[in-house]
Design an enzyme around this catalytic site. Structure first.
Site, PDB file in Angstrom:
ATOM      1  N   ASN A   1       0.814  -1.224   0.000  1.00 29.85           N
ATOM      2  CA  ASN A   1       0.000   0.000   0.000  1.00 29.85           C
ATOM      3  C   ASN A   1       0.849   1.278   0.000  1.00 29.85           C
ATOM      4  O   ASN A   1       0.371   2.323  -0.431  1.00 29.85           O
ATOM      5  CB  ASN A   1      -0.916  -0.031   1.235  1.00 29.85           C
ATOM      6  CG  ASN A   1      -1.505   1.317   1.549  1.00 29.85           C
ATOM      7  OD1 ASN A   1      -2.462   1.758   0.910  1.00 29.85           O
ATOM      8  ND2 ASN A   1      -0.922   2.012   2.528  1.00 29.85           N
TER       9      ASN A   1
ATOM     10  N   ASP B   1       4.203  15.206  -8.099  1.00 32.26           N
ATOM     11  CA  ASP B   1       3.521  15.620  -9.328  1.00 32.26           C
ATOM     12  C   ASP B   1       4.208  16.773 -10.052  1.00 32.26           C
ATOM     13  O   ASP B   1       4.847  17.627  -9.437  1.00 32.26           O
ATOM     14  CB  ASP B   1       2.086  16.054  -8.999  1.00 32.26           C
ATOM     15  CG  ASP B   1       1.218  14.912  -8.482  1.00 32.26           C
ATOM     16  OD1 ASP B   1       1.688  13.755  -8.510  1.00 32.26           O
ATOM     17  OD2 ASP B   1       0.081  15.169  -8.064  1.00 32.26           O
TER      18      ASP B   1
ATOM     19  N   GLN C   1      -3.270  10.604 -15.802  1.00 32.24           N
ATOM     20  CA  GLN C   1      -3.640  11.858 -15.143  1.00 32.24           C
ATOM     21  C   GLN C   1      -2.624  12.940 -15.494  1.00 32.24           C
ATOM     22  O   GLN C   1      -1.405  12.697 -15.434  1.00 32.24           O
ATOM     23  CB  GLN C   1      -3.696  11.668 -13.617  1.00 32.24           C
ATOM     24  CG  GLN C   1      -4.061  12.905 -12.821  1.00 32.24           C
ATOM     25  CD  GLN C   1      -5.437  13.459 -13.169  1.00 32.24           C
ATOM     26  OE1 GLN C   1      -5.602  14.186 -14.153  1.00 32.24           O
ATOM     27  NE2 GLN C   1      -6.455  13.087 -12.410  1.00 32.24           N
TER      28      GLN C   1
ATOM     29  N   GLY D   1      -0.034  15.670 -15.327  1.00 30.26           N
ATOM     30  CA  GLY D   1       0.950  16.010 -14.291  1.00 30.26           C
ATOM     31  C   GLY D   1       1.437  14.825 -13.479  1.00 30.26           C
ATOM     32  O   GLY D   1       2.061  15.003 -12.433  1.00 30.26           O
TER      33      GLY D   1
ATOM     34  N   TYR E   1       3.664   8.777 -11.563  1.00 30.77           N
ATOM     35  CA  TYR E   1       2.697   8.034 -10.733  1.00 30.77           C
ATOM     36  C   TYR E   1       1.844   7.095 -11.601  1.00 30.77           C
ATOM     37  O   TYR E   1       1.636   5.932 -11.255  1.00 30.77           O
ATOM     38  CB  TYR E   1       1.828   9.049  -9.992  1.00 30.77           C
ATOM     39  CG  TYR E   1       0.869   8.478  -8.981  1.00 30.77           C
ATOM     40  CD1 TYR E   1       1.287   8.158  -7.692  1.00 30.77           C
ATOM     41  CD2 TYR E   1      -0.477   8.280  -9.301  1.00 30.77           C
ATOM     42  CE1 TYR E   1       0.390   7.660  -6.751  1.00 30.77           C
ATOM     43  CE2 TYR E   1      -1.381   7.783  -8.365  1.00 30.77           C
ATOM     44  CZ  TYR E   1      -0.939   7.484  -7.090  1.00 30.77           C
ATOM     45  OH  TYR E   1      -1.839   6.989  -6.168  1.00 30.77           O
TER      46      TYR E   1
ATOM     47  N   PRO F   1      -7.978   2.214  -6.358  1.00 36.37           N
ATOM     48  CA  PRO F   1      -8.896   3.187  -5.760  1.00 36.37           C
ATOM     49  C   PRO F   1      -9.039   4.418  -6.629  1.00 36.37           C
ATOM     50  O   PRO F   1      -8.112   4.811  -7.347  1.00 36.37           O
ATOM     51  CB  PRO F   1      -8.204   3.588  -4.437  1.00 36.37           C
ATOM     52  CG  PRO F   1      -7.083   2.607  -4.240  1.00 36.37           C
ATOM     53  CD  PRO F   1      -6.704   2.132  -5.622  1.00 36.37           C
TER      54      PRO F   1
ATOM     55  N   TYR G   1     -10.560   8.515  -5.933  1.00 36.23           N
ATOM     56  CA  TYR G   1     -10.108   9.539  -4.973  1.00 36.23           C
ATOM     57  C   TYR G   1     -10.665   9.249  -3.570  1.00 36.23           C
ATOM     58  O   TYR G   1     -11.865   9.215  -3.369  1.00 36.23           O
ATOM     59  CB  TYR G   1     -10.503  10.929  -5.468  1.00 36.23           C
ATOM     60  CG  TYR G   1      -9.602  11.344  -6.615  1.00 36.23           C
ATOM     61  CD1 TYR G   1      -8.443  12.069  -6.385  1.00 36.23           C
ATOM     62  CD2 TYR G   1      -9.881  10.942  -7.917  1.00 36.23           C
ATOM     63  CE1 TYR G   1      -7.592  12.412  -7.430  1.00 36.23           C
ATOM     64  CE2 TYR G   1      -9.040  11.277  -8.975  1.00 36.23           C
ATOM     65  CZ  TYR G   1      -7.895  12.012  -8.717  1.00 36.23           C
ATOM     66  OH  TYR G   1      -7.045  12.334  -9.747  1.00 36.23           O
TER      67      TYR G   1
HETATM   68  N1  LIG Z   1      -5.744   8.698  -1.428  1.00 32.47           N
HETATM   69  C1  LIG Z   1      -6.150   8.427  -2.647  1.00 32.47           C
HETATM   70  O1  LIG Z   1      -7.054   9.069  -3.195  1.00 32.47           O
HETATM   71  C2  LIG Z   1      -5.526   7.313  -3.427  1.00 32.47           C
HETATM   72  C3  LIG Z   1      -6.086   6.985  -4.664  1.00 32.47           C
HETATM   73  C4  LIG Z   1      -5.552   5.938  -5.402  1.00 32.47           C
HETATM   74  C5  LIG Z   1      -4.478   5.230  -4.895  1.00 32.47           C
HETATM   75  N2  LIG Z   1      -3.943   5.578  -3.687  1.00 32.47           N
HETATM   76  C6  LIG Z   1      -2.819   4.791  -3.209  1.00 32.47           C
HETATM   77  O2  LIG Z   1      -3.148   4.232  -1.947  1.00 32.47           O
HETATM   78  C7  LIG Z   1      -1.964   4.103  -1.155  1.00 32.47           C
HETATM   79  C8  LIG Z   1      -2.164   4.814   0.170  1.00 32.47           C
HETATM   80  O3  LIG Z   1      -2.476   6.172  -0.080  1.00 32.47           O
HETATM   81  P1  LIG Z   1      -2.856   7.194   1.098  1.00 32.47           P
HETATM   82  O4  LIG Z   1      -3.657   8.255   0.472  1.00 32.47           O
HETATM   83  O5  LIG Z   1      -3.378   6.459   2.275  1.00 32.47           O
HETATM   84  O6  LIG Z   1      -1.390   7.792   1.415  1.00 32.47           O
HETATM   85  P2  LIG Z   1      -0.874   8.624   2.657  1.00 32.47           P
HETATM   86  O7  LIG Z   1      -2.018   9.072   3.513  1.00 32.47           O
HETATM   87  O8  LIG Z   1       0.048   9.644   2.096  1.00 32.47           O
HETATM   88  O9  LIG Z   1      -0.012   7.523   3.483  1.00 32.47           O
HETATM   89  C9  LIG Z   1       1.086   6.946   2.872  1.00 32.47           C
HETATM   90  C10 LIG Z   1       1.663   5.848   3.733  1.00 32.47           C
HETATM   91  O10 LIG Z   1       2.753   5.251   3.009  1.00 32.47           O
HETATM   92  C11 LIG Z   1       3.940   5.314   3.787  1.00 32.47           C
HETATM   93  N3  LIG Z   1       5.109   5.420   2.927  1.00 32.47           N
HETATM   94  C12 LIG Z   1       5.407   6.396   2.012  1.00 32.47           C
HETATM   95  N4  LIG Z   1       6.597   6.149   1.441  1.00 32.47           N
HETATM   96  C13 LIG Z   1       7.068   4.996   2.003  1.00 32.47           C
HETATM   97  C14 LIG Z   1       8.264   4.241   1.874  1.00 32.47           C
HETATM   98  N5  LIG Z   1       9.232   4.617   1.034  1.00 32.47           N
HETATM   99  N6  LIG Z   1       8.419   3.134   2.637  1.00 32.47           N
HETATM  100  C15 LIG Z   1       7.461   2.758   3.505  1.00 32.47           C
HETATM  101  N7  LIG Z   1       6.301   3.424   3.691  1.00 32.47           N
HETATM  102  C16 LIG Z   1       6.123   4.538   2.945  1.00 32.47           C
HETATM  103  C17 LIG Z   1       3.753   6.514   4.699  1.00 32.47           C
HETATM  104  O11 LIG Z   1       4.615   6.413   5.831  1.00 32.47           O
HETATM  105  P3  LIG Z   1       4.936   7.723   6.757  1.00 32.47           P
HETATM  106  O12 LIG Z   1       3.706   7.915   7.596  1.00 32.47           O
HETATM  107  O13 LIG Z   1       6.130   7.317   7.554  1.00 32.47           O
HETATM  108  O14 LIG Z   1       5.182   8.862   5.825  1.00 32.47           O
HETATM  109  C18 LIG Z   1       2.253   6.363   5.037  1.00 32.47           C
HETATM  110  O15 LIG Z   1       2.088   5.389   6.048  1.00 32.47           O
HETATM  111  C19 LIG Z   1      -0.831   4.699  -2.005  1.00 32.47           C
HETATM  112  O16 LIG Z   1      -0.184   3.668  -2.708  1.00 32.47           O
HETATM  113  C20 LIG Z   1      -1.561   5.601  -2.978  1.00 32.47           C
HETATM  114  O17 LIG Z   1      -0.833   5.800  -4.158  1.00 32.47           O
HETATM  115  C21 LIG Z   1      -4.449   6.600  -2.941  1.00 32.47           C
END
Ligand SMILES: NC(=O)c1ccc[n+]([C@@H]2O[C@H](COP(=O)([O-])OP(=O)(O)OC[C@H]3O[C@@H](n4cnc5c(N)ncnc54)[C@H](OP(=O)(O)O)[C@@H]3O)[C@@H](O)[C@H]2O)c1
Length: 240
Positions: A82, A88, A141, A143, A147, A177, A179
């Site tokens: 995850n 971006d 997407q 920009g 990603y 997912p 947004y």
């Molecule tokens: N939010 C959305 O709308 C959305 C949509 C589609 C896909 N996604 C995907 O869903 C996943 C979770 O997204 P989110 O929105 O929950 O993200 P988030 O709130 O930014 O949380 C990111 C998590 O990943 C950890 N992380 C980042 N870089 C890392 C690394 N190099 N090694 C280990 N852990 C790392 C962070 O750790 P720290 O707390 O230590 O920084 C945090 O626990 C991502 O892959 C994202 O691309 C999200």
């Protein structure tokens, strides 16, 4: 013995919801994170789930992290890839570092973690790997060439590894997912976000627990016949 899961980026946002959903399903969870010690400590305090710090983009760190989890909790049966970041910018403004970081962490992290756990899963003839992709890996997407490429890569990675795991009881699936209301989306400027929400047929952002529920299903015993699939959870925004 309870199954053991590693959820990368499992201390915040979607990852936190996944960690909790797996715990609720009776699974022993190790939540990995990158560097936000404060958020990780608060998460452990709140949930009782242990947090482990390593960079998923670092191949050796993933092997060492899995080794530590296995020594403390037992063999890893489930990995949810995850952890993810965004850097971006249009291609004119995107530096080589912005490209490298996103590919290394978002896509490289899936390889590094799968490489660390796959032999054990194969030997024990049971495993679940769930990779978190994105609607932007399916549709592209503006920009986000870095990603979108990484997330699109995750979808191909999933289908290829699923073929290697199938005969050994190891399923590999992805979730794409749309947004979701987390810190990552909170970083999007309000006027841009408003336009994004206007294009979501259900008329709202998704919630992290709505992704977590699907992950829990894919990780369950009953998920054994689902492999190589990508489940889109996006409020009808992109029908793929
Ligand atoms: N939010 C959305 O709308 C959305 C949509 C589609 C896909 N996604 C995907 O869903 C996943 C979770 O997204 P989110 O929105 O929950 O993200 P988030 O709130 O930014 O949380 C990111 C998590 O990943 C950890 N992380 C980042 N870089 C890392 C690394 N190099 N090694 C280990 N852990 C790392 C962070 O750790 P720290 O707390 O230590 O920084 C945090 O626990 C991502 O892959 C994202 O691309 C999200």
């Amino acid at each position: 013995m309870a199954r053991v899961a590693v959820v990368t980026g499992g201390t915040r946002g979607i990852g936190e919801a996944i960690s909790l959903a797996l715990k609720d399903a009776g699974i022993t969870v190790a939540a990995n994170y990158a560097g936000n010690d404060e958020k990780a400590a608060a998460f452990t305090e709140r949930t009782g789930i242990k947090a482990y710090k390593w960079d998923v983009g670092d191949f050796d760190a993933c092997a060492a992290g899995v080794q530590q989890v296995e020594a403390e909790l037992g063999p890893v049966d489930i990995v949810v890839n995850n952890a993810g970041i965004t850097r971006d910018g249009t291609i004119l403004k995107m530096t080589r570092d912005m490209w490298e970081d996103v590919i290394r962490i978002n896509l490289g992290g899936c390889f590094n973690m799968a490489h660390a756990v796959f032999p054990g899963m194969r030997t024990r003839k049971w495993g679940r790997i769930v990779n978190i992709g994105s609607i932007n890996g399916q549709a592209g997407q503006y920009g986000q060439v870095n990603y979108a490429a990484a997330k699109s890569g995750i979808h191909g990675f999933t289908k290829a590894l699923a073929q290697e795991g199938a005969r050994f009881g190891v399923t590999v699936n992805a979730i794409a997912p749309g947004y979701i209301d987390t810190d990552m989306v909170a970083a999007v400027p309000a006027d841009v976000l408003e336009k994004i929400v206007a294009k979501i047929p259900v008329g709202r952002l998704g919630q992290a627990h709505e992704i977590a529920r699907a992950v829990a299903f894919l990780c369950a015993e009953e998920g054994g016949f689902v492999t190589g699939s990508t489940l889109s959870i996006n409020g009808g925004q992109h029908m793929y």
